[in-house]
Each structure stands twice: as C-alpha cells, then as structure tokens.
Write an enzyme that holds these catalytic residues in place. Sequence first.
Site, mmCIF file in Angstrom:
data_model
loop_
_atom_site.group_PDB
_atom_site.id
_atom_site.type_symbol
_atom_site.label_atom_id
_atom_site.label_comp_id
_atom_site.label_asym_id
_atom_site.label_seq_id
_atom_site.Cartn_x
_atom_site.Cartn_y
_atom_site.Cartn_z
ATOM 1 N N GLY A 1 -59.450 89.575 -25.882
ATOM 2 C CA GLY A 1 -58.902 88.234 -26.008
ATOM 3 C C GLY A 1 -57.705 88.102 -25.086
ATOM 4 O O GLY A 1 -57.076 89.107 -24.725
ATOM 5 N N GLN B 1 -49.958 84.525 -21.989
ATOM 6 C CA GLN B 1 -50.017 85.831 -21.341
ATOM 7 C C GLN B 1 -50.248 85.727 -19.834
ATOM 8 O O GLN B 1 -50.067 86.705 -19.121
ATOM 9 C CB GLN B 1 -51.109 86.694 -21.967
ATOM 10 C CG GLN B 1 -50.790 87.097 -23.397
ATOM 11 C CD GLN B 1 -51.889 87.944 -23.954
ATOM 12 O OE1 GLN B 1 -52.886 87.439 -24.444
ATOM 13 N NE2 GLN B 1 -51.709 89.257 -23.845
ATOM 14 N N CYS C 1 -51.996 95.169 -27.192
ATOM 15 C CA CYS C 1 -51.827 93.883 -26.526
ATOM 16 C C CYS C 1 -51.692 94.117 -25.026
ATOM 17 O O CYS C 1 -50.955 95.017 -24.609
ATOM 18 C CB CYS C 1 -50.586 93.178 -27.072
ATOM 19 S SG CYS C 1 -50.251 91.588 -26.316
ATOM 20 N N LEU C 2 -52.372 93.300 -24.233
ATOM 21 C CA LEU C 2 -52.295 93.440 -22.780
ATOM 22 C C LEU C 2 -50.872 93.224 -22.261
ATOM 23 O O LEU C 2 -50.502 93.783 -21.238
ATOM 24 C CB LEU C 2 -53.258 92.451 -22.106
ATOM 25 C CG LEU C 2 -54.737 92.660 -22.418
ATOM 26 C CD1 LEU C 2 -55.579 91.528 -21.832
ATOM 27 C CD2 LEU C 2 -55.213 94.009 -21.912
ATOM 28 N N HIS D 1 -54.517 87.349 -33.736
ATOM 29 C CA HIS D 1 -53.666 87.983 -32.719
ATOM 30 C C HIS D 1 -53.419 87.005 -31.571
ATOM 31 O O HIS D 1 -52.274 86.798 -31.147
ATOM 32 C CB HIS D 1 -54.338 89.261 -32.205
ATOM 33 C CG HIS D 1 -53.577 89.961 -31.137
ATOM 34 N ND1 HIS D 1 -52.910 91.145 -31.357
ATOM 35 C CD2 HIS D 1 -53.366 89.651 -29.827
ATOM 36 C CE1 HIS D 1 -52.316 91.519 -30.221
ATOM 37 N NE2 HIS D 1 -52.589 90.635 -29.286
ATOM 38 N N GLU D 2 -54.490 86.382 -31.062
ATOM 39 C CA GLU D 2 -54.332 85.440 -29.950
ATOM 40 C C GLU D 2 -53.619 84.167 -30.397
ATOM 41 O O GLU D 2 -52.811 83.603 -29.657
ATOM 42 C CB GLU D 2 -55.691 85.110 -29.316
ATOM 43 C CG GLU D 2 -56.419 86.298 -28.722
ATOM 44 C CD GLU D 2 -55.592 87.140 -27.772
ATOM 45 O OE1 GLU D 2 -54.707 86.603 -27.074
ATOM 46 O OE2 GLU D 2 -55.822 88.369 -27.718
ATOM 47 N N HIS E 1 -49.974 84.430 -30.186
ATOM 48 C CA HIS E 1 -49.449 84.217 -28.832
ATOM 49 C C HIS E 1 -49.118 82.755 -28.563
ATOM 50 O O HIS E 1 -48.115 82.456 -27.920
ATOM 51 C CB HIS E 1 -50.441 84.704 -27.771
ATOM 52 C CG HIS E 1 -50.371 86.165 -27.495
ATOM 53 N ND1 HIS E 1 -49.242 86.787 -27.006
ATOM 54 C CD2 HIS E 1 -51.303 87.136 -27.620
ATOM 55 C CE1 HIS E 1 -49.478 88.075 -26.857
ATOM 56 N NE2 HIS E 1 -50.726 88.315 -27.221
#
Length: 192
Positions: free
Chosen positions: A45, A50, A106-107, A148-149, A152
């Site tokens: 995701g 991000q 997380c990226l 999670h997304e 963000h």
Amino acid sequence: MILPIVAYGHPVLRKVAEDITPEYPNLKELIANMWETMYGSNGVGIAAPQINKAIRLFVIDSEQIIHNLEEDEKNDYPGDEGVKEVFINAHIVETGGKEWAYNEGCLSIPKVREDVNRAETVTLSYVDENFTPHVRTFTGVTARVILHEYDHIDGVLFIDHLKPLKRRMLKSKLEDITKGKIRVDYKMTFPK
C-alpha cells in the site's frame, strides 16, 4: 514513473490530507505512478502523503499478502480474499471486532517493524478512481493495510500506535532515517 517516497521526519507525513475532486490535475497519471512506486518498493500500500501530496488518496494490494499465505495461515483471516483498489476521499464509518497485533512496517520508515494493534474490521466511505461512491466493510489483513494507509492521510504513522517506551527505543533509528543515514533499494526524499 517511480516516485521518491518521503522519509520519516518530512512535514507532509504529519498533515491531515484534503479531499479532492475529479478535476485534480493528472489524477490518472498520479494513480498509475503510485501503483508503480508501490510495487517498485515491494509495498502492499502507499498513500499520497508518502509521495509528498497532502491529498486523501491511497492504493492497496492486499491480494499479494493473502495469496502468499500458507494454506493453514489463510484460516487466520476468514473472509479476507484481499483487494487491489484505489481509495479517494476515504473516511472511516466505523471499526469493529477485536483488536489484534500484526508486525507492520512502512516505506517511509524503512527497516523498522513493530507489532501494532488494530481493529479487525473497518467500514469506509470512499470513491474509486472513477469517483464512483462506495461504502464497504473490510476485514483481516486487508482491513489492517487500509487502516495503515488511512492513518497516512490523517497525518498518523504506525509508530504512533506504539507504547512510549517502545518509541523511545526507536528514537536513534528514526533520527538516522530523518538524516538519510539508511540504505534502501527504492528512491527516497529526506527532510531538509
């Protein structure tokens, strides 16, 4: 085109993102770039903040998680077939079920993984890439990836769900990320 992912410490990661309209400039191209960026960094995701866009947009592909589970593990997530979907202007209607722990990463916070407790289900109202409205309930790993997304686009990071002691233990790793003292195999943008 693969876009650089903003690293922990960048202010856009702490902004509450804005809803958008179908006239948002180059939206189809942006969505295509987000898919390419997500897959190019081995993510499941990615949210617009991000990639330095404070808008309520994220994409997920939880199918790849579900399809890679062992047969006995699939029983842990009944009813979760995974989804590959675009979420625009998402807003949580409700969460439900028991909270459960799962090891998240997380990226934007590379090389940090921790167990995070999240709700078992989430009901979202959102529009897809064609601005068709939906209200759907998701469960299991898919609900987790969505939550999670979703965090963000609300300026929240998975580490915010950790106990204070655990966050303090991560402080030097997080500082290294902010300073760009890490190596990843995808493009990143570090705070100035």
